[in-house]
Design a protein around this motif. Structure first.
Motif, short mmCIF file in Angstrom:
data_model
loop_
_atom_site.label_atom_id
_atom_site.label_comp_id
_atom_site.label_asym_id
_atom_site.label_seq_id
_atom_site.Cartn_x
_atom_site.Cartn_y
_atom_site.Cartn_z
N ASP A 67 0.85 -1.17 0.00
CA ASP A 67 0.00 0.00 0.00
C ASP A 67 0.90 1.24 0.00
O ASP A 67 1.58 1.50 0.99
CB ASP A 67 -0.89 -0.04 1.25
N LEU A 68 0.93 1.93 -1.12
CA LEU A 68 1.79 3.11 -1.26
C LEU A 68 0.98 4.37 -1.08
O LEU A 68 -0.10 4.51 -1.65
CB LEU A 68 2.41 3.14 -2.65
N SER A 69 1.50 5.29 -0.26
CA SER A 69 0.90 6.61 -0.17
C SER A 69 2.06 7.61 -0.21
O SER A 69 3.21 7.21 -0.09
CB SER A 69 0.08 6.75 1.12
N PRO A 70 1.78 8.90 -0.37
CA PRO A 70 2.89 9.86 -0.50
C PRO A 70 3.84 9.85 0.69
O PRO A 70 5.02 10.12 0.53
CB PRO A 70 2.17 11.20 -0.62
N HIS A 71 3.34 9.52 1.88
CA HIS A 71 4.21 9.63 3.04
C HIS A 71 4.66 8.30 3.62
O HIS A 71 5.50 8.27 4.50
CB HIS A 71 3.54 10.47 4.13
N GLU A 72 4.10 7.18 3.14
CA GLU A 72 4.60 5.91 3.66
C GLU A 72 4.26 4.75 2.72
O GLU A 72 3.32 4.81 1.93
CB GLU A 72 4.06 5.60 5.06
N LEU A 73 5.07 3.72 2.84
CA LEU A 73 4.82 2.48 2.13
C LEU A 73 4.61 1.40 3.18
O LEU A 73 5.42 1.27 4.11
CB LEU A 73 6.01 2.14 1.24
N ARG A 74 3.51 0.70 3.05
CA ARG A 74 3.25 -0.43 3.94
C ARG A 74 3.21 -1.69 3.10
O ARG A 74 2.60 -1.70 2.03
CB ARG A 74 1.89 -0.31 4.62
N ALA A 75 3.84 -2.74 3.57
CA ALA A 75 3.78 -4.01 2.87
C ALA A 75 3.61 -5.11 3.90
O ALA A 75 4.05 -4.98 5.04
CB ALA A 75 5.06 -4.24 2.07
N TRP A 76 2.92 -6.17 3.51
CA TRP A 76 2.77 -7.29 4.43
C TRP A 76 2.67 -8.60 3.66
O TRP A 76 2.26 -8.64 2.51
CB TRP A 76 1.54 -7.11 5.33
N VAL A 77 3.12 -9.64 4.33
CA VAL A 77 2.99 -11.00 3.80
C VAL A 77 2.39 -11.81 4.93
O VAL A 77 2.98 -11.94 6.00
CB VAL A 77 4.37 -11.58 3.39
#
Length: 141
Positions: A67-77
């Motif tokens: 999940d990319l947004s201008p102020h952070e990237l979140r990733a999960w597995v």
């Protein structure tokens, strides 16, 4: 809408590991918000997490999200595999066997934070949070 390069590379990787598990990938947001270096490292971290899940967890389902947004990237597995007993991950980033150490190093390299949530019999979730420089001018309006 064209796939992002991150999405493409992950799809190729998922196809190449051809697991018995059902692996689902969802990427949202715009890759331009993250630098190519961040994208590369995130891709490698996700691959490693997926490889771990398939190798050690024997899951039926693995969900991968970015999940990319201008102020952070979140990733999960997240997998529904056998999970880890508390003793196995009291200090998961020292247990070099699981590849978690290299994932943690990569996360730190890009200013991110890696979190491992797991319990025996309850699967495993690896989460990555990377703050991005962001478009501060957009928020000050």
């Amino acid at each position: 809408e064209p796939e992002t390069s991150l999405e493409k590379s992950l799809i190729h990787y998922i196809e190449s590991v051809a697991a018995d598990a059902d692996v689902r990938l969802r990427v949202t947001g715009d890759e331009v918000w993250a630098s190519p270096t961040v994208i590369d490292e995130v891709s490698l971290i996700i691959r490693e997490a997926l490889r771990n899940a398939l190798t050690h967890g024997a899951p039926q389902l693995v969900l991968i999200g970015v999940d990319l947004s201008p102020h952070e990237l979140r990733a999960w597995v997240e997998d529904d595999g056998r999970g880890l007993a508390a003793a196995d991950y009291a200090d998961p980033f020292l247990a070099g066997t699981s590849g978690l150490a290299s994932m943690q190093e990569r996360a730190v390299l890009i200013g991110g934070r890696l979190t491992l949530l797991t319990a025996l019999g309850q699967g495993t979730r690896v989460e990555l949070l990377v703050p991005l420089p962001g478009h501060l001018d957009e928020q000050s309006g």
